[in-house]
Every structure is written in C-alpha cells, then in structure tokens.
Design an enzyme around this catalytic site. Structure first.
Site, mmCIF file in Angstrom:
data_model
loop_
_atom_site.group_PDB
_atom_site.id
_atom_site.type_symbol
_atom_site.label_atom_id
_atom_site.label_comp_id
_atom_site.label_asym_id
_atom_site.label_seq_id
_atom_site.Cartn_x
_atom_site.Cartn_y
_atom_site.Cartn_z
ATOM 1 N N ASN A 140 0.866 -1.185 0.000
ATOM 2 C CA ASN A 140 0.000 0.000 0.000
ATOM 3 C C ASN A 140 0.901 1.232 0.000
ATOM 4 O O ASN A 140 1.487 1.572 1.021
ATOM 5 C CB ASN A 140 -0.895 -0.025 1.257
ATOM 6 C CG ASN A 140 -1.741 1.223 1.399
ATOM 7 O OD1 ASN A 140 -1.819 2.045 0.482
ATOM 8 N ND2 ASN A 140 -2.372 1.377 2.560
ATOM 9 N N TRP A 141 0.977 1.862 -1.163
ATOM 10 C CA TRP A 141 1.894 3.006 -1.296
ATOM 11 C C TRP A 141 1.354 4.271 -0.622
ATOM 12 O O TRP A 141 2.047 5.275 -0.521
ATOM 13 C CB TRP A 141 2.171 3.295 -2.777
ATOM 14 C CG TRP A 141 3.014 2.260 -3.466
ATOM 15 C CD1 TRP A 141 3.542 1.119 -2.916
ATOM 16 C CD2 TRP A 141 3.443 2.261 -4.835
ATOM 17 N NE1 TRP A 141 4.261 0.422 -3.864
ATOM 18 C CE2 TRP A 141 4.217 1.104 -5.052
ATOM 19 C CE3 TRP A 141 3.247 3.140 -5.910
ATOM 20 C CZ2 TRP A 141 4.794 0.792 -6.285
ATOM 21 C CZ3 TRP A 141 3.814 2.839 -7.148
ATOM 22 C CH2 TRP A 141 4.582 1.678 -7.323
ATOM 23 N N LYS A 142 0.082 4.237 -0.230
ATOM 24 C CA LYS A 142 -0.558 5.413 0.383
ATOM 25 C C LYS A 142 -0.362 6.631 -0.528
ATOM 26 O O LYS A 142 -0.462 6.475 -1.746
ATOM 27 C CB LYS A 142 -0.014 5.619 1.799
ATOM 28 C CG LYS A 142 -0.151 4.328 2.639
ATOM 29 C CD LYS A 142 0.098 4.501 4.108
ATOM 30 C CE LYS A 142 -0.057 3.156 4.813
ATOM 31 N NZ LYS A 142 0.074 3.231 6.259
ATOM 32 N N HIS B 91 -9.450 1.035 5.542
ATOM 33 C CA HIS B 91 -8.119 1.279 6.107
ATOM 34 C C HIS B 91 -8.232 2.280 7.258
ATOM 35 O O HIS B 91 -9.021 3.225 7.194
ATOM 36 C CB HIS B 91 -7.173 1.806 5.030
ATOM 37 C CG HIS B 91 -5.746 1.799 5.471
ATOM 38 N ND1 HIS B 91 -5.232 2.770 6.293
ATOM 39 C CD2 HIS B 91 -4.748 0.915 5.256
ATOM 40 C CE1 HIS B 91 -3.963 2.485 6.554
ATOM 41 N NE2 HIS B 91 -3.643 1.373 5.930
ATOM 42 N N GLU C 94 -6.509 4.710 8.121
ATOM 43 C CA GLU C 94 -6.323 6.128 7.779
ATOM 44 C C GLU C 94 -7.590 6.705 7.155
ATOM 45 O O GLU C 94 -7.905 7.892 7.329
ATOM 46 C CB GLU C 94 -5.111 6.274 6.844
ATOM 47 C CG GLU C 94 -3.803 6.112 7.626
ATOM 48 C CD GLU C 94 -2.685 5.441 6.867
ATOM 49 O OE1 GLU C 94 -2.680 5.454 5.633
ATOM 50 O OE2 GLU C 94 -1.791 4.880 7.540
ATOM 51 N N GLU D 68 -4.881 -4.986 10.930
ATOM 52 C CA GLU D 68 -3.845 -3.967 11.093
ATOM 53 C C GLU D 68 -4.075 -3.236 12.414
ATOM 54 O O GLU D 68 -4.888 -2.299 12.473
ATOM 55 C CB GLU D 68 -3.902 -2.949 9.943
ATOM 56 C CG GLU D 68 -3.671 -3.544 8.577
ATOM 57 C CD GLU D 68 -3.196 -2.482 7.582
ATOM 58 O OE1 GLU D 68 -2.059 -2.591 7.122
ATOM 59 O OE2 GLU D 68 -3.947 -1.537 7.288
ATOM 60 N N GLY E 231 2.923 2.324 10.821
ATOM 61 C CA GLY E 231 3.860 3.429 10.658
ATOM 62 C C GLY E 231 4.637 3.792 11.904
ATOM 63 O O GLY E 231 5.270 4.844 11.966
ATOM 64 N N SER F 28 3.871 -2.011 10.201
ATOM 65 C CA SER F 28 5.333 -1.982 10.350
ATOM 66 C C SER F 28 6.015 -3.287 9.933
ATOM 67 O O SER F 28 7.029 -3.663 10.521
ATOM 68 C CB SER F 28 5.721 -1.602 11.782
ATOM 69 O OG SER F 28 5.298 -0.282 12.073
ATOM 70 N N GLY G 117 3.008 -1.040 4.260
ATOM 71 C CA GLY G 117 3.030 0.370 3.908
ATOM 72 C C GLY G 117 4.442 0.823 3.598
ATOM 73 O O GLY G 117 4.960 0.644 2.494
ATOM 74 N N GLY G 118 5.101 1.394 4.595
ATOM 75 C CA GLY G 118 6.413 2.025 4.412
ATOM 76 C C GLY G 118 7.426 1.183 3.653
ATOM 77 O O GLY G 118 8.101 1.672 2.735
#
Ligand code: 13P
Length: 298
Positions: free
Chosen positions: A43-45, A140, A142, A212, A218, A258, A279-280
C-alpha cells in the site's frame, strides 16, 4: 504449526476441485480441507510524489523479483504468493503496465460507493475496474480516522467492490486506546460483523481481511507474531459464527503494521497469517521484494 511440502502438495491435490488454490511450496494449510494462497500487498498510500518516481519503484521491484531465485511472484508460476500493489490513483494504469507482465496485480486504495454523479474528488468502482484494478482497500484505518469512513459506508464500499467483480481487502484493527483497554477482540468482531453485513457466502470467496492494529501502523512497533496469530484465529471464529467453517478456514487474513524484511518471516511462520499488507517498506523495491520472498522458517 508447520507442514512439509509433500503433505501440502498431497492435501492441495486432493482438494484441488473444492476451491481455486493451486499447489505451491508456500501455500498454507488452514485445515485438512482448506489451504490458502499467500497474498502480499504493498500500500503506497500517498507516495511517491511523481509519476516518474512511481514507475521507477515499480520497475525496480519487478527487476529485483526477476533476479531472485525461487520467487513465487512471477507469471506462469501458478499458485505461488499473490502480489498486489496499491499505487495512488493517477499512477494505477502505468504501474499496471509495468507490473502486470510480471503477474502482479494492482488495486485501488479506495472507492466511493456511488456509481457516478456529482461527487467531486471521488472515484467509482467501475472507474478503477476499467483501469485494471483487481483489488480495493476498504476500511483502512487512515480512511476511518482521517476521512471519516464509518462501518456503514465501509460496508457499502465492500459490496460495491464485489458488485464490480473486484476483491475487497477489508482492513480492521484496534487503536492504541482499545488495545490498552484489552478490547481488541471486541473491536475486531464488531468491525467484521458490520463491514461484512449482507455479504453472501459466495462473495466471501473474494474477500481478504487485513488485521492492522492501528498502533502498529507506521510506528515501527510490530505486533508480535503469536499475538497477531491469536487475533487472526479469533477473526476466523467470528466468521464461522457469521457464515460457517468453510468460510472461516478459506478466507485469507493478512497482517499489517510496520512489516519489514526483518519481521516478515516470523509473521509468515504463523498458522493463520496468510500474507502482509505493507506500507512504508513497500516504498523500497528491495525491501518489498524480500518481503514477497519471505522465507519459510521451522
Ligand atoms: P506500515 O507498514 O507503514 O506500518 O503501514 C501499514 C499499513 O497501513 C498498510 O496498509
């Protein structure tokens, strides 16, 4: 619990007609009757900043997969780990052109639940489907916290995604406060039941869940594998109550929060963790390639 490759292959072969998972070294055995194909998603966000950077990342990732021995992400290696990338909307088509040839799917980070009309800034399920998306992230954290997605509209988005022949990855998980209060299970049960309300057993074949924990997203704080696995097992009991054992054992449940090359093998060693939503680390071609190529540990 670990299973040998031959046991897996025999079990998968004997159940090949029952569902679509094909024999693969990394396939996971949910029970004697059900096996699940691992699924790794990036997930590149809202990253990277430009189309050129997005294509560099996609090209770099594909090149690394080609270099890696025993990769299970390449085309024509049926039944291996499924890989999905979630780029931002403007980059979806071109990223799909790059990664599609390597057998990697693309998905949309979100859709609106209406079909069309005066909804400035929104995109519909038919739009993302038409540019090649196979998956859609729904719920999600966010989106829940920053964009006020609630369980009612998440449920509508899940259903709209399914209506258009795509697969929702339903994200659930407790906040730090909820974790501290010891109500992780209650939160997950509530989200699963509300977000999947009215989804048929047949459609559940196309649903993936991502657990999640919000406090792990993150932050560098990975949920320890055993604890995450217990939550995944609990989610299956919720699904067994809502549907039946077949749905509970067949559904793929990813862990997200993470995930790194250092933590992936331990997570994937767990019986009920079927993949990761990353993600990251998915913004680094080498890190995500290593995650996709997780190693089986005993
Ligand atoms: P991080 O891997 O950066 O913690 O993000 C997880 C996530 O939110 C994936 O959807």
């Amino acid at each position: 619990m670990k299973f040998t490759a031959s046991l897996l292959a025999a079990s998968l072969a004997s159940t090949a007609d029952a569902f679509s998972v094909k024999p693969a070294g990394y396939a996971r055995l949910g029970s004697e009757l059900y096996a699940r194909q691992p699924i790794m998603a990036g997930n590149w966000k809202m990253n990277p900043s430009t189309e050129a950077d997005a294509l560099n990342l996609a090209n770099g990732f594909v090149a690394l997969l080609h270099e890696m021995e025993d990769t299970c992400a390449m085309d024509e290696v049926e039944g291996c780990t499924e890989v999905v990338l979630f780029p931002p909307f403007p980059f979806i088509s071109k990223v799909k052109d790059v990664v599609g040839k390597a057998g990697i799917a693309v998905g949309s980070q979100q859709v609106y639940y209406e079909d069309k009309g005066a909804f400035t800034g929104s995109v519909s399920a038919s739009m993302v489907k038409s540019v090649g998306c196979e998956y859609v992230l729904c719920g999600h954290s966010e989106r829940r916290t920053l964009f006020s997605d609630d369980d009612v509209n998440i449920n509508a988005k899940v259903k709209k995604t399914l209506e258009f022949g795509m697969k929702p990855i339903l994200c659930i998980g407790e906040t730090k406060e909820e974790f501290d209060l010891g109500i992780t299970k209650e939160v997950c049960a509530m989200q699963v039941s509300k977000d999947l309300a009215g989804v048929s057993k047949e459609d559940m074949k196309n649903v993936v869940i991502a657990y999640e924990p919000v406090w792990a997203i993150g932050t560098g704080l990975v949920c320890d594998p055993e604890s995450a696995n217990k939550v995944h097992q609990f989610i299956r009991t919720v699904l067994e109550r809502m549907y039946d054992k077949e749905v509970a054992e067949n559904i793929r449940i990813q862990y997200g929060g993470s995930v790194t090359p250092e933590s992936v093998d331990g997570l994937m060693a767990m019986s009920d963790i079927d993949g990761c939503l990353v993600g990251g680390a998915s913004l680094f071609a080498d890190k995500f390639a290593r995650i996709v190529n997780f190693k089986q540990v005993d």
